[in-house]
Design a protein around this motif. Structure first.
Motif, PDB file in Angstrom:
ATOM      1  N   LYS A  16     -17.857  -0.097  47.810  1.00  0.00           N
ATOM      2  CA  LYS A  16     -17.186   1.068  48.391  1.00  0.00           C
ATOM      3  C   LYS A  16     -16.463   0.705  49.682  1.00  0.00           C
ATOM      4  CE  LYS A  16     -18.074   5.722  50.192  1.00  0.00           C
ATOM      5  NZ  LYS A  16     -19.116   6.754  50.448  1.00  0.00           N
ATOM      6  N   ILE A  17     -17.177   0.081  50.603  1.00  0.00           N
ATOM      7  CA  ILE A  17     -16.566  -0.289  51.888  1.00  0.00           C
ATOM      8  C   ILE A  17     -15.500  -1.348  51.688  1.00  0.00           C
ATOM      9  CG2 ILE A  17     -16.991  -1.251  54.174  1.00  0.00           C
ATOM     10  CD1 ILE A  17     -18.012   1.595  53.759  1.00  0.00           C
ATOM     11  N   SER A  18     -15.784  -2.304  50.810  1.00  0.00           N
ATOM     12  CA  SER A  18     -14.794  -3.341  50.519  1.00  0.00           C
ATOM     13  C   SER A  18     -13.512  -2.733  49.981  1.00  0.00           C
ATOM     14  CB  SER A  18     -15.369  -4.327  49.504  1.00  0.00           C
ATOM     15  OG  SER A  18     -14.441  -5.325  49.186  1.00  0.00           O
ATOM     16  N   ALA A  19     -13.649  -1.760  49.080  1.00  0.00           N
ATOM     17  CA  ALA A  19     -12.477  -1.116  48.489  1.00  0.00           C
ATOM     18  C   ALA A  19     -11.697  -0.312  49.519  1.00  0.00           C
ATOM     19  CB  ALA A  19     -12.899  -0.213  47.332  1.00  0.00           C
ATOM     20  N   ILE A  20     -12.399   0.345  50.444  1.00  0.00           N
ATOM     21  CA  ILE A  20     -11.727   1.120  51.495  1.00  0.00           C
ATOM     22  C   ILE A  20     -10.851   0.206  52.344  1.00  0.00           C
ATOM     23  CG2 ILE A  20     -12.099   2.372  53.664  1.00  0.00           C
ATOM     24  CD1 ILE A  20     -14.557   3.668  52.316  1.00  0.00           C
ATOM     25  N   ILE A  21     -11.426  -0.920  52.777  1.00  0.00           N
ATOM     26  CA  ILE A  21     -10.657  -1.872  53.584  1.00  0.00           C
ATOM     27  C   ILE A  21      -9.448  -2.379  52.811  1.00  0.00           C
ATOM     28  CG2 ILE A  21     -10.710  -4.148  54.680  1.00  0.00           C
ATOM     29  CD1 ILE A  21     -13.701  -3.645  55.250  1.00  0.00           C
ATOM     30  N   SER A  22      -9.681  -2.777  51.571  1.00  0.00           N
ATOM     31  CA  SER A  22      -8.609  -3.345  50.759  1.00  0.00           C
ATOM     32  C   SER A  22      -7.518  -2.326  50.473  1.00  0.00           C
ATOM     33  CB  SER A  22      -9.192  -3.881  49.452  1.00  0.00           C
ATOM     34  OG  SER A  22      -8.202  -4.507  48.696  1.00  0.00           O
ATOM     35  N   PHE A  23      -7.917  -1.101  50.130  1.00  0.00           N
ATOM     36  CA  PHE A  23      -6.935  -0.067  49.793  1.00  0.00           C
ATOM     37  C   PHE A  23      -6.070   0.290  51.001  1.00  0.00           C
ATOM     38  CE2 PHE A  23      -5.855   4.510  49.137  1.00  0.00           C
ATOM     39  CZ  PHE A  23      -5.031   4.336  48.034  1.00  0.00           C
ATOM     40  N   LEU A  24      -6.690   0.427  52.153  1.00  0.00           N
ATOM     41  CA  LEU A  24      -5.913   0.735  53.361  1.00  0.00           C
ATOM     42  C   LEU A  24      -4.982  -0.420  53.708  1.00  0.00           C
ATOM     43  CD1 LEU A  24      -8.659   2.389  55.617  1.00  0.00           C
ATOM     44  CD2 LEU A  24      -6.742   3.538  54.482  1.00  0.00           C
ATOM     45  N   ARG A  25      -5.502  -1.641  53.628  1.00  0.00           N
ATOM     46  CA  ARG A  25      -4.723  -2.815  54.044  1.00  0.00           C
ATOM     47  C   ARG A  25      -3.542  -3.080  53.122  1.00  0.00           C
ATOM     48  NH1 ARG A  25      -5.601  -8.444  52.261  1.00  0.00           N
ATOM     49  NH2 ARG A  25      -4.200  -9.710  53.531  1.00  0.00           N
ATOM     50  N   THR A  26      -3.815  -3.112  51.820  1.00  0.00           N
ATOM     51  CA  THR A  26      -2.782  -3.573  50.886  1.00  0.00           C
ATOM     52  C   THR A  26      -1.947  -2.457  50.290  1.00  0.00           C
ATOM     53  OG1 THR A  26      -4.332  -3.527  49.020  1.00  0.00           O
ATOM     54  CG2 THR A  26      -4.177  -5.583  50.272  1.00  0.00           C
ATOM     55  N   PHE A  27      -2.327  -1.213  50.547  1.00  0.00           N
ATOM     56  CA  PHE A  27      -1.544  -0.119  49.972  1.00  0.00           C
ATOM     57  C   PHE A  27      -1.126   0.902  51.023  1.00  0.00           C
ATOM     58  CE2 PHE A  27      -0.800   3.832  47.633  1.00  0.00           C
ATOM     59  CZ  PHE A  27       0.117   3.371  46.698  1.00  0.00           C
TER      60      PHE A  27
END
Length: 460
Positions: A402-413
């Protein structure tokens, strides 16, 4: 590091003992972690190098139109890569945790299920894509002039989807199986083969993008098929067994790997947006320039991806074993390595920007000018991307998708798309170059507080 994998002895209590030479039984020191992670890091650098050579050969022998076509096809390939990364990283974290808990057979069965599911899904998607390939390329930024080049290159690369998938899966699983050196040498062999065939097929025989696609395919076959020798070997730490039944663990693993999927899918969307923006602002030369700069930037970023992927299995193993002391040591070592590497990679990028640009655009003055001005700005993203890549990968290794996806989604999208819409409207082509540095800065403002917040939860 020795390539000999110790024999696993299953005890009646369900625990296991492993050869003391395995990384999981060695002390957590900077030397041991770097020894384990360096092959993965070097492997990633080699992968980016031979991918970059693809771009260089195409740019010099096919021209900027070929480079533009590759960048337009790239988002399509990212869909396959997104699925493979989701399966690889999410499953790898769970497999490492199972090994830490002493459940080797369960780890092997889940590995087998992961490979079968991923290959089957990619094959279905590949077949569906070929029904609408031309219209998809047009929506991704192609025009009538570029379309034949996109179809020429994309047909070969998309058809190789199952091999791409195996290559990505095995890159992760070889590390968890304590065979990182094998992954490195396969990447070197595949890369050398790719480069040689690029020069021969594209440069000498004039086969254009067809030659580039075939050269890439040859390299993928090395990384995707040779590891089968390891995973069919029952003496390997990880090997194929009767696949586990699809169930809750599959969804848990996929959820944990969501951040990697989000990152890759977001890259597909943002690459298409970059192409559309540059086509409108600078035409086909602009698309070629952004394509070449992505090659250059990725060459430096792979150091962070490789290091994070390299230590992830050890993090997952110690998380499964509930060894908080080791997790704390791992975190401290990783933070220091990422900090030093960020500065070193940025300085190298600043020094090498013009020589690297001229390798791509020695025959095209307009393209060279666009690239040099762009990379001076875009290279700033290298200073900050390391902490963001590490944060996302670290939480994945801790099975916190969950936290990993939040970071990734904000960063790359979210941040990247927002900057890509706003900045070009304010500053034209320069606004396109500033997109990545701004996105990384905003991402760091999220990643660092989250790493601090969860220190007590995981004990690092």
């Amino acid at each position: 590091m020795s390539e000999k994998v110790g024999i696993i002895i299953l005890l009646t209590e369900g625990e296991m003992t492993m050869d003391e030479n395995l990384i999981y039984n060695k002390p957590i020191t900077a030397a041991n972690m770097l020894t384990f992670a360096i092959p993965t890091t070097v492997r990633m650098v080699f992968i980016s190098l031979y991918t970059t050579v693809d771009g260089i050969v195409v740019s010099n022998y096919v021209g900027s139109v070929g480079l533009s076509a590759i960048n337009i096809v790239y988002p399509v390939l990212n869909v396959n890569m997104a699925l493979a990364f989701m399966f690889a990283m999410g499953s790898n974290a769970l497999i490492g945790k199972l090994l830490g808990e002493g459940k080797q057979s369960a780890a092997n069965r889940f590995l087998t299920l992961t490979v079968l599911l991923n290959v089957a899904l990619v094959t279905v998607i590949m077949a569906l894509f070929f029904m609408w390939d031309e219209s998809i390329y047009m929506k991704l930024g192609s025009d009538e002039g570029l379309l034949p080049y996109c179809v020429e290159y994309g047909t070969i690369m998309v058809a190789l989807g199952p091999v791409w998938t195996l290559q990505i899966l095995f890159q992760s699983f070889l590390v968890t199986a304590d065979r990182p050196a094998m992954g490195l040498w396969l990447s070197v062999l595949g890369g050398v083969l790719n480069v040689i065939l690029d020069v021969v097929l594209v440069g000498v025989l004039g086969m254009g993008l067809t030659g580039a696609g075939l050269a890439s395919g040859a390299g993928m076959f090395v990384g995707g098929l040779v590891p089968l020798l390891v995973f069919f070997n029952k003496k390997s730490l990880l090997h194929f067994e009767k696949p586990a039944r699809p169930g809750g663990d599959v969804f848990k693993a996929l959820g944990n790997g969501t951040s990697e999927m989000v990152s890759s899918l977001s890259s597909a969307v943002t690459t298409a947006m970059f192409n559309i923006q540059m086509m409108s602002l600078a035409g086909e030369k602009g698309v070629a320039a952004i394509s070449a700069l992505f090659y250059m930037q990725f060459l430096f970023v792979t150091v962070f991806i490789g290091f994070t992927s390299g230590i992830a299995p050890v993090v997952s193993y110690n998380y499964g074993a509930d060894n908080r002391e080791n997790i704390k040591k791992l975190f401290k070592i990783a933070v220091r390595v990422i900090a030093v590497a960020s500065v070193v990679m940025f300085l190298l990028a600043e020094v090498l920007d013009r020589p690297m640009t001229m390798i791509f655009a020695s025959r095209d003055e307009v393209l060279a000018e666009l690239m040099i001005s762009g990379f001076k700005i875009l290279a700033l993203s290298i200073l900050l991307c390391g902490v963001n890549i590490f944060a996302s990968g670290y939480f994945t290794a801790l099975n916190n998708g969950k936290i990993s996806a939040i970071i990734s989604f904000l960063r790359t999208f979210v941040f990247e798309v927002g900057a890509l819409i706003l900045l070009p409207a304010l500053a034209g082509v320069d606004g396109v170059w500033w997109t990545l540095p701004c996105a990384e800065l905003l991402s760091a403002a999220v990643s660092v507080p989250l790493l601090i917040k969860y220190r007590k939860v995981y004990g690092y």
